[in-house]
Design an enzyme around this catalytic site. Structure first.
Site, mmCIF file in Angstrom:
data_model
loop_
_atom_site.group_PDB
_atom_site.id
_atom_site.type_symbol
_atom_site.label_atom_id
_atom_site.label_comp_id
_atom_site.label_asym_id
_atom_site.label_seq_id
_atom_site.Cartn_x
_atom_site.Cartn_y
_atom_site.Cartn_z
ATOM 1 C CE1 TYR A 125 -3.018 -3.013 0.198
ATOM 2 C CE2 TYR A 125 -4.259 -1.762 1.792
ATOM 3 C CZ TYR A 125 -4.139 -2.847 0.961
ATOM 4 O OH TYR A 125 -5.158 -3.757 0.878
ATOM 5 C CE LYS A 172 2.319 -18.058 -0.067
ATOM 6 N NZ LYS A 172 1.408 -19.199 0.106
ATOM 7 C CG ASP A 205 -1.323 -20.076 1.839
ATOM 8 O OD1 ASP A 205 -0.562 -19.725 2.765
ATOM 9 O OD2 ASP A 205 -0.928 -20.754 0.879
ATOM 10 C CG ASP A 229 -7.376 -3.950 3.515
ATOM 11 O OD1 ASP A 229 -8.415 -3.849 4.197
ATOM 12 O OD2 ASP A 229 -7.228 -3.361 2.432
ATOM 13 C CG ASP A 233 -13.005 -6.499 5.124
ATOM 14 O OD1 ASP A 233 -12.731 -5.754 6.084
ATOM 15 O OD2 ASP A 233 -13.480 -6.072 4.056
#
Ligand code: NAI
Length: 334
Positions: A125, A172, A205, A229, A233
């Site tokens: 970002y 990751k 994941d 982010d 959610d």
């Protein structure tokens, strides 16, 4: 009773509706706040040439605290996200999202009580994208030792302060060995200074899969920007959706409190939005302002209201619109 000065950003879409509800509830709880309303968001771009005019940042820097409604961002082009701009300009480096079952909101899981701590200023970002050649675009993921140490320190000190037992770093680094590798190195360094808090690592994941299988297995999640982010959610979905999860963006000097959800253009102006998330964000804000008694009172009132199926908004299967729901919360304060 002391009075506080707080910057108010109503925002776009349902923003003015839900922040208005939060203000009514805070006022009814007897907390005196001098609100300093400022315009930011998609609607003000034509007027100021930016969604975050300087006076917005100036106001927040002056008050140190802001309550913000959601702000829309165009996809694929147009102005840069106002949220990202504010987080970077004010160095609001920690995004904190407590995710807890809300009484009366039935979900697949009981006993969910975790906190997502997301690095807010860098990663993918950073906004550094360019076209290398026709048909090829490069987007830079920036990870710095300073920001990774800072967010790790925040997660561990918060865990200790709030009596949490574990911090789990999500990564990751098996693929992004250097960038996520540095993030993990920093998390481990800070973990070694907090022997009373357990530390573990999980690949993003796998984490997503484990969260939807058994979210009660998590306590504090520590993530870089993009992963945070997305997973925040996902976590919101585990406890009833975007309408019931609060959030705070914390920096060294300023703190900005906002809901996790966006501006919901599909329901804007219909006065059917659920203001629970922004009201719970306001509860976090009141705690930050050391108005603990009012925070507890409002939290209890909103939970008591939601516990009654006849007093919920449409997104939670209830019959009420925004105004009737807000009134029910105000009534429950008495
Ligand atoms: P969204 O959160 O606005 O909406 C997703 C779905 O959830 C929609 O069906 C909406 O009606 C529903 N929803 C959201 N909040 C609700 C509430 N309080 N009560 C009832 N239903 C609610 O996400 P979307 O559609 O991806 O984004 C819309 C705009 O919001 C975009 O421009 C995006 O950039 C912006 N956005 C802003 C955020 C912020 O200011 N913090 C966060 C996320 C998105």
């Amino acid at each position: 009773m002391s009075s506080h000065s707080v910057t108010l950003i109503p925002g776009d879409g349902i923003g003015p509706e839900v922040t208005g509800a939060a203000l009514s509830v805070i006022e009814a709880a007897g907390v005196q706040i001098d609100w300093e309303p400022v315009e930011a968001g998609a609607e003000v771009v034509a007027k100021y040439g930016t969604p975050v005019p300087d006076h917005v940042l100036h106001s927040i820097r002056g008050n140190n605290v802001a309550l913000k409604g959601p702000i829309g961002t165009p996809v694929g082009g147009g102005f840069r996200s106002a949220n990202v701009t504010m987080r970077q300009a004010l160095e609001l480096y920690a995004s904190v999202r407590p995710v807890k079952n809300v009484p009366g909101v039935e979900t697949r899981f009981d006993g969910v009580d975790l906190i997502v701590v997301r690095e807010n200023t860098e990663g993918l970002y950073s906004g550094l994208e360019h076209r290398v050649a026709p048909g090829i675009v490069e987007s830079l993921k920036i990870v710095t030792e300073a920001a990774s140490l800072r967010i790790s320190e925040y997660a561990f000190s918060m865990a200790r302060r709030e009596g949490r037992h574990e911090v789990c770093a999500v990564h990751k680094a098996n693929i992004m060995k250097l960038s996520d590798g540095l993030f993990l190195e920093c998390a481990r360094k800070i973990a070694s200074r907090y022997p009373d808090i357990e530390y573990r690592e999980i690949i993003i994941d796998n984490c997503a899969m484990q969260l939807v299988k058994d979210p009660t297995a998590f306590d504090v999640l520590l993530l870089e920007n993009l992963y945070g982010d997305i997973l925040s959610d996902l976590c919101a979905g585990l406890v009833g959706g975007l309408g019931v999860v609060p959030g705070a963006n914390i920096g060294a000097d300023c703190a900005l409190f906002e809901a996790v959800h966006g501006s919901a253009p599909d329901i804007a102006g219909k006065r059917i939005a659920n203001p629970t998330a922004i009201i719970l964000s306001a509860v976090m804000m009141l705690r930050h302002l050391e108005e603990e008694a009012a925070a507890v009172k409002i939290e209890n009132a909103i939970f008591a209201t939601l516990a009654d199926p006849a007093k919920r908004t449409g997104d939670l299967g209830g019959p009420l619109g925004l105004d009737d729901f807000t009134q029910a919360v105000v009534d429950a304060l008495a």
